[in-house]
Design a protein around this motif. Sequence first.
Motif, PDB file in Angstrom:
ATOM      1  N   PRO A  88       0.830  -1.213   0.000  1.00 37.67           N
ATOM      2  CA  PRO A  88       0.000   0.000   0.000  1.00 37.67           C
ATOM      3  C   PRO A  88       0.861   1.258   0.000  1.00 37.67           C
ATOM      4  O   PRO A  88       2.021   1.226   0.445  1.00 37.67           O
ATOM      5  CB  PRO A  88      -0.816  -0.125   1.299  1.00 37.67           C
ATOM      6  CG  PRO A  88      -0.745  -1.576   1.661  1.00 37.67           C
ATOM      7  CD  PRO A  88       0.570  -2.066   1.162  1.00 37.67           C
ATOM      8  N   PRO A  89       0.326   2.395  -0.471  1.00 36.46           N
ATOM      9  CA  PRO A  89       1.108   3.631  -0.529  1.00 36.46           C
ATOM     10  C   PRO A  89       1.653   4.065   0.833  1.00 36.46           C
ATOM     11  O   PRO A  89       2.801   4.547   0.918  1.00 36.46           O
ATOM     12  CB  PRO A  89       0.122   4.654  -1.099  1.00 36.46           C
ATOM     13  CG  PRO A  89      -0.881   3.834  -1.854  1.00 36.46           C
ATOM     14  CD  PRO A  89      -0.996   2.558  -1.111  1.00 36.46           C
ATOM     15  N   ASP A  90       0.852   3.925   1.893  1.00 38.07           N
ATOM     16  CA  ASP A  90       1.334   4.324   3.219  1.00 38.07           C
ATOM     17  C   ASP A  90       2.531   3.479   3.650  1.00 38.07           C
ATOM     18  O   ASP A  90       3.511   4.007   4.196  1.00 38.07           O
ATOM     19  CB  ASP A  90       0.202   4.194   4.249  1.00 38.07           C
ATOM     20  CG  ASP A  90      -0.946   5.163   3.981  1.00 38.07           C
ATOM     21  OD1 ASP A  90      -0.696   6.157   3.260  1.00 38.07           O
ATOM     22  OD2 ASP A  90      -2.062   4.912   4.469  1.00 38.07           O
ATOM     23  N   MET A  91       2.449   2.178   3.397  1.00 35.38           N
ATOM     24  CA  MET A  91       3.552   1.288   3.737  1.00 35.38           C
ATOM     25  C   MET A  91       4.790   1.629   2.908  1.00 35.38           C
ATOM     26  O   MET A  91       5.917   1.622   3.427  1.00 35.38           O
ATOM     27  CB  MET A  91       3.144  -0.164   3.503  1.00 35.38           C
ATOM     28  CG  MET A  91       4.181  -1.173   3.910  1.00 35.38           C
ATOM     29  SD  MET A  91       4.172  -1.598   5.652  1.00 35.38           S
ATOM     30  CE  MET A  91       2.552  -2.247   5.921  1.00 35.38           C
ATOM     31  N   GLN A  92       4.582   1.947   1.622  1.00 38.58           N
ATOM     32  CA  GLN A  92       5.718   2.320   0.781  1.00 38.58           C
ATOM     33  C   GLN A  92       6.399   3.573   1.303  1.00 38.58           C
ATOM     34  O   GLN A  92       7.636   3.646   1.366  1.00 38.58           O
ATOM     35  CB  GLN A  92       5.238   2.530  -0.657  1.00 38.58           C
ATOM     36  CG  GLN A  92       4.804   1.269  -1.379  1.00 38.58           C
ATOM     37  CD  GLN A  92       4.365   1.548  -2.806  1.00 38.58           C
ATOM     38  OE1 GLN A  92       4.238   2.699  -3.220  1.00 38.58           O
ATOM     39  NE2 GLN A  92       4.121   0.483  -3.566  1.00 38.58           N
ATOM     40  N   ALA A  93       5.597   4.570   1.702  1.00 41.77           N
ATOM     41  CA  ALA A  93       6.175   5.814   2.222  1.00 41.77           C
ATOM     42  C   ALA A  93       6.961   5.560   3.498  1.00 41.77           C
ATOM     43  O   ALA A  93       8.050   6.120   3.699  1.00 41.77           O
ATOM     44  CB  ALA A  93       5.065   6.836   2.477  1.00 41.77           C
ATOM     45  N   ALA A  94       6.446   4.700   4.364  1.00 42.01           N
ATOM     46  CA  ALA A  94       7.146   4.391   5.613  1.00 42.01           C
ATOM     47  C   ALA A  94       8.468   3.685   5.326  1.00 42.01           C
ATOM     48  O   ALA A  94       9.509   4.016   5.917  1.00 42.01           O
ATOM     49  CB  ALA A  94       6.256   3.540   6.510  1.00 42.01           C
ATOM     50  N   ILE A  95       8.455   2.708   4.409  1.00 37.87           N
ATOM     51  CA  ILE A  95       9.686   1.987   4.078  1.00 37.87           C
ATOM     52  C   ILE A  95      10.701   2.911   3.427  1.00 37.87           C
ATOM     53  O   ILE A  95      11.902   2.849   3.723  1.00 37.87           O
ATOM     54  CB  ILE A  95       9.354   0.782   3.176  1.00 37.87           C
ATOM     55  CG1 ILE A  95       8.533  -0.250   3.954  1.00 37.87           C
ATOM     56  CG2 ILE A  95      10.633   0.157   2.630  1.00 37.87           C
ATOM     57  CD1 ILE A  95       8.095  -1.426   3.113  1.00 37.87           C
ATOM     58  N   VAL A  96      10.234   3.801   2.536  1.00 36.15           N
ATOM     59  CA  VAL A  96      11.150   4.754   1.897  1.00 36.15           C
ATOM     60  C   VAL A  96      11.801   5.648   2.946  1.00 36.15           C
ATOM     61  O   VAL A  96      13.004   5.948   2.887  1.00 36.15           O
ATOM     62  CB  VAL A  96      10.401   5.585   0.838  1.00 36.15           C
ATOM     63  CG1 VAL A  96      11.250   6.778   0.383  1.00 36.15           C
ATOM     64  CG2 VAL A  96      10.047   4.716  -0.356  1.00 36.15           C
ATOM     65  N   GLY A  97      11.018   6.092   3.928  1.00 33.55           N
ATOM     66  CA  GLY A  97      11.584   6.927   4.986  1.00 33.55           C
ATOM     67  C   GLY A  97      12.642   6.193   5.783  1.00 33.55           C
ATOM     68  O   GLY A  97      13.708   6.752   6.086  1.00 33.55           O
ATOM     69  N   VAL A  98      12.373   4.939   6.121  1.00 33.01           N
ATOM     70  CA  VAL A  98      13.362   4.147   6.869  1.00 33.01           C
ATOM     71  C   VAL A  98      14.613   3.910   6.033  1.00 33.01           C
ATOM     72  O   VAL A  98      15.751   4.041   6.523  1.00 33.01           O
ATOM     73  CB  VAL A  98      12.735   2.811   7.309  1.00 33.01           C
ATOM     74  CG1 VAL A  98      13.793   1.906   7.924  1.00 33.01           C
ATOM     75  CG2 VAL A  98      11.604   3.044   8.302  1.00 33.01           C
ATOM     76  N   VAL A  99      14.428   3.587   4.766  1.00 32.92           N
ATOM     77  CA  VAL A  99      15.566   3.324   3.884  1.00 32.92           C
ATOM     78  C   VAL A  99      16.421   4.580   3.703  1.00 32.92           C
ATOM     79  O   VAL A  99      17.663   4.519   3.741  1.00 32.92           O
ATOM     80  CB  VAL A  99      15.071   2.797   2.524  1.00 32.92           C
ATOM     81  CG1 VAL A  99      16.211   2.774   1.499  1.00 32.92           C
ATOM     82  CG2 VAL A  99      14.487   1.401   2.687  1.00 32.92           C
ATOM     83  N   GLU A 100      15.773   5.730   3.504  1.00 33.26           N
ATOM     84  CA  GLU A 100      16.537   6.972   3.356  1.00 33.26           C
ATOM     85  C   GLU A 100      17.309   7.299   4.626  1.00 33.26           C
ATOM     86  O   GLU A 100      18.461   7.762   4.565  1.00 33.26           O
ATOM     87  CB  GLU A 100      15.580   8.108   2.995  1.00 33.26           C
ATOM     88  CG  GLU A 100      15.013   8.015   1.583  1.00 33.26           C
ATOM     89  CD  GLU A 100      14.045   9.141   1.276  1.00 33.26           C
ATOM     90  OE1 GLU A 100      13.698   9.885   2.223  1.00 33.26           O
ATOM     91  OE2 GLU A 100      13.622   9.271   0.107  1.00 33.26           O
ATOM     92  N   GLY A 101      16.685   7.068   5.776  1.00 33.18           N
ATOM     93  CA  GLY A 101      17.396   7.308   7.031  1.00 33.18           C
ATOM     94  C   GLY A 101      18.610   6.400   7.171  1.00 33.18           C
ATOM     95  O   GLY A 101      19.688   6.854   7.583  1.00 33.18           O
ATOM     96  N   LEU A 102      18.450   5.117   6.815  1.00 34.38           N
ATOM     97  CA  LEU A 102      19.588   4.198   6.876  1.00 34.38           C
ATOM     98  C   LEU A 102      20.677   4.592   5.882  1.00 34.38           C
ATOM     99  O   LEU A 102      21.874   4.524   6.195  1.00 34.38           O
ATOM    100  CB  LEU A 102      19.108   2.771   6.583  1.00 34.38           C
ATOM    101  CG  LEU A 102      18.297   2.075   7.678  1.00 34.38           C
ATOM    102  CD1 LEU A 102      17.779   0.735   7.178  1.00 34.38           C
ATOM    103  CD2 LEU A 102      19.146   1.880   8.936  1.00 34.38           C
ATOM    104  N   ALA A 103      20.268   5.013   4.686  1.00 32.89           N
ATOM    105  CA  ALA A 103      21.250   5.418   3.681  1.00 32.89           C
ATOM    106  C   ALA A 103      22.031   6.640   4.134  1.00 32.89           C
ATOM    107  O   ALA A 103      23.261   6.711   3.958  1.00 32.89           O
ATOM    108  CB  ALA A 103      20.557   5.690   2.346  1.00 32.89           C
ATOM    109  N   ASP A 104      21.353   7.621   4.709  1.00 29.18           N
ATOM    110  CA  ASP A 104      22.046   8.806   5.219  1.00 29.18           C
ATOM    111  C   ASP A 104      23.001   8.443   6.349  1.00 29.18           C
ATOM    112  O   ASP A 104      24.107   8.995   6.440  1.00 29.18           O
ATOM    113  CB  ASP A 104      21.023   9.835   5.707  1.00 29.18           C
ATOM    114  CG  ASP A 104      20.188  10.410   4.558  1.00 29.18           C
ATOM    115  OD1 ASP A 104      20.652  10.322   3.403  1.00 29.18           O
ATOM    116  OD2 ASP A 104      19.074  10.915   4.828  1.00 29.18           O
TER     117      ASP A 104
END
Length: 353
Positions: A117-133
């Motif tokens: 779902p879009p909400d789940m995708q947004a949450a995963i993207v946020g976590v992934v970006e935080g880990l990447a940074d």
Amino acid sequence: MQALFQRPLVSGFLATVGVLGALLLGTALTSIGTILLYIVLAMFLALGLDPIVRMLERKRIKRPMAILIVFGCFAVLFVLFLVFVLPPLLAQIGQFIKTIPEALDKVDQTPWFAGLPPDMQAAIVGVVEGLADWIASPSTHAAIGVGIVAAGVGFVAAISASFIVVALTLYFLASLDAIKRAFYQLAPAHSRPKLEELTERITASVGSALLGSVTLSALNAGAVFVLHLVIGLPFAALMAVIAFVITLIPLFGSVIFLVLGTGVALFSSPTQALIFAIAYLVYIQIESYVLSPRIMNRAVSIPAALVLIAAMVGGALGGVIGVLVALPVTASILLIIREIVVPRQDLKITPEG
């Protein structure tokens, strides 16, 4: 007591001396903490190897030769590990570290991500970006560099410590019966038969628990290695070593690695991750209902809550070694409570008794 209160200077002096003595004792114990750890670890290793030595003795092999055979087998296994396991393990660690940023960048391009779902995708993207940074930050690189240097120093220290532990283990294993007899002589003569019986049961339980835990973890690591090769997942040697360490945690280690191994496999393929999760879950059932009862049959049964508490306390105090030792120590304490404390309490029918 009243005389001490009547002389406050003497009382204060004695109290000060007592506090100073306690501080000196605590400092001394802290200074020799590493040596005490070596001694305790060597004693537990000796108790863990003693069942194998006794099995060889029952085959009419003398104890010195049995000890030599056991250590010779472990030396061969250690050399095989250094030659065939360690090189690919180090290579896979480096490959795994390099793969992490690439895997994080491609998360939003995977099929399983598109089906969320879009909400789940947004949450995963946020976590992934935080880990990447966090991975890309200079402070993280500096911390990794310091960690690598510390790991190298720790590896060298572990090699020197292993020689000390091996020497102590050899001594304890060769003189285990003499140590027991000397311990029995410290008790009154009328209590020695009961003490001997209880000590033999405790040492047998400790040895079985240690040997059983290591055996189950080794089988678990072998199963993980084979599953990775069959399914085609990467980092087979690395995940097998991680499985061996994690599954030393009694009762919950396999479940923890099920979540971890499935999560790592998800970066390769959702299908492979699902196959791994199902296959490893089947192995956990086989381990729980077939392997564990046969391997741990001589160990004292421990309630699940106490297993978890002992594992957490042992891990906090001694890391992996603490977790490994926590289970047999808890089993020994339970055995003493059941065989000594509870029967004595049962005899106290009246308050005066």
